[in-house]
Enzyme design. Structure first.
Site, short mmCIF file in Angstrom:
data_model
loop_
_atom_site.label_atom_id
_atom_site.label_comp_id
_atom_site.label_asym_id
_atom_site.label_seq_id
_atom_site.Cartn_x
_atom_site.Cartn_y
_atom_site.Cartn_z
N SER A 145 85.73 98.79 -23.39
CA SER A 145 84.82 99.36 -22.39
C SER A 145 83.59 98.45 -22.26
CB SER A 145 84.45 100.79 -22.76
OG SER A 145 83.84 101.45 -21.68
N GLU A 249 91.02 97.09 -17.08
CA GLU A 249 91.14 98.55 -17.12
C GLU A 249 89.86 99.12 -16.54
OE1 GLU A 249 89.28 100.87 -19.12
OE2 GLU A 249 88.01 99.35 -20.04
N HIS A 319 90.89 103.62 -21.37
CA HIS A 319 90.29 104.84 -21.90
C HIS A 319 91.37 105.90 -22.09
CE1 HIS A 319 86.80 102.62 -20.53
NE2 HIS A 319 86.01 103.49 -21.13
#
Length: 350
Positions: A145, A249, A319
């Protein structure tokens, strides 16, 4: 000197040669790394450091659970001095979070560093990190992230191979724990593929991959969270993506912004030079309001299909639980028909 120490000194020596004339140890003058840099593998009983380079931790239980995870796996744990700090939405001031990064890399007792969470704010630190010191103390770094910023900067500035995967507050399933041990303790070269589980159905419904362009491709694996990575475009903290395999992502973004980020990747020249493309999960992504929205599939057709390179989406990256732990900065091979990603070279020294 044992084998591990010899390989470490050899790699560091090679890395340091082009920059031996730098007068300031904290200089950020160089942009491209000199050579790939590998950290030593982990051994049970060694110490893992926990840091919070990004968002604040709201509950003490988050730290307790993260510590317990690695203790159950057979490691000692050392917490960063400032992981309980708070500065707005951040886990402490920039100076505090930088201090914890530097402490963990310079601490000889600490053999691996796990970011306890993502969030936001890691990019604020990049122009003040001591990359020369970090290069002299290569260690496993794990996170994803917002930690994408640190992963990209460390590879760009030092050549350090880091790992995109579960953070301390992630859901550590048995599958993630086994992957952690296989890669970091056993030093096994993994092949990443989505689970094949049809359940009570005649075809697979869950965790499917979609092939956008068939074929195989090899290259250095680079990527991470799409918002964070595109935010670094134009800075000296993104590497050269030529002939790489790009993985991305995203989470909780509407498709209009996803489209804008793909456009930025195209206009910056990144998409035109990669050899292959893998998209993980776009968790919680949906249409923007108003008069309608593109679908994620249309975005892939607009930006990825015209590249005419092997490409697929739906990989277990992002995630989600059971996410892959991907080594960033090593050579891999993807098979877009099968939806597999195979690591071709060592990610750690033995």
């Amino acid at each position: 000197m044992n084998k591990r120490e010899f390989l470490k000194s050899l790699t560091i020596g090679t890395l340091a040669m082009p920059f031996s004339s730098l007068a300031d140890e904290h200089s950020n003058a160089y942009i491209l790394h000199a050579a790939q840099l590998l950290a030593p593998r982990l051994q049970k009983g060694e110490t893992i450091g926990l840091i919070a380079p990004a968002g604040v931790l709201d509950m003490e239980e988050s730290i307790t659970i993260a510590r317990e995870i690695f203790q159950v796996l057979g490691f000692r744990v050392k917490e960063g001095n400032h992981i309980r700090s708070r500065y707005g939405h951040l886990a402490g001031t920039d100076q505090e979070r930088i201090a914890d990064i530097h402490q963990m890399f310079s601490d000889r007792e600490v053999k691996a560093i796990v970011c306890i969470r993502g969030g936001a704010g890691t990019s604020r630190l990049l122009d003040r990190l001591d990359y020369n010191m970090i290069a002299k103390n290569p260690k496993i770094l794990l996170g994803y992230s917002d930690i994408t910023a640190l992963i990209m900067a460390l590879y760009t500035k030092t050549g350090l191979v880091t790992f995109h995967g579960a953070v301390g507050i992630s859901t550590w399933t048995n599958k993630v724990a086994k992957s952690f041990e296989a890669q970091f303790v056993d030093n096994i070269l993994p092949i990443f593929a989505n689970p094949v589980d049809k359940g009570d159905h005649i075809v697979q419904y869950k965790e499917r991959i979609t092939t956008w362009r068939p074929g195989q491709a090899e290259g250095i694996l680079l990527g991470g969270n799409m918002t964070v990575l595109t935010g670094l475009c134009g800075s000296p903290y993104l590497p050269d993506f030529k002939d790489s395999i790009l993985f991305l992502e995203e989470v909780d973004e509407n498709i209009e912004r996803v489209d804008r980020m793909f456009c930025q990747l195209r206009l910056s020249g990144i998409l035109s030079v990669i050899k292959g493309f893998v998209f993980g999960k776009c968790t919680g992504c949906g249409p923007s309001g108003g008069y309608g929205s593109l679908t994620l599939e249309q975005v892939f057709r607009d930006y990825i299909e015209p590249l005419d390179i092997p490409a697929y989406s739906g990989a277990m990256i992002g995630h989600i639980a059971d996410q892959f732990i991907l080594p960033v900065g090593v050579r891999v091979r993807i098979d877009a028909d099968k939806g597999t990603l195979e690591v071709l070279q060592p990610t750690l020294t033995s």
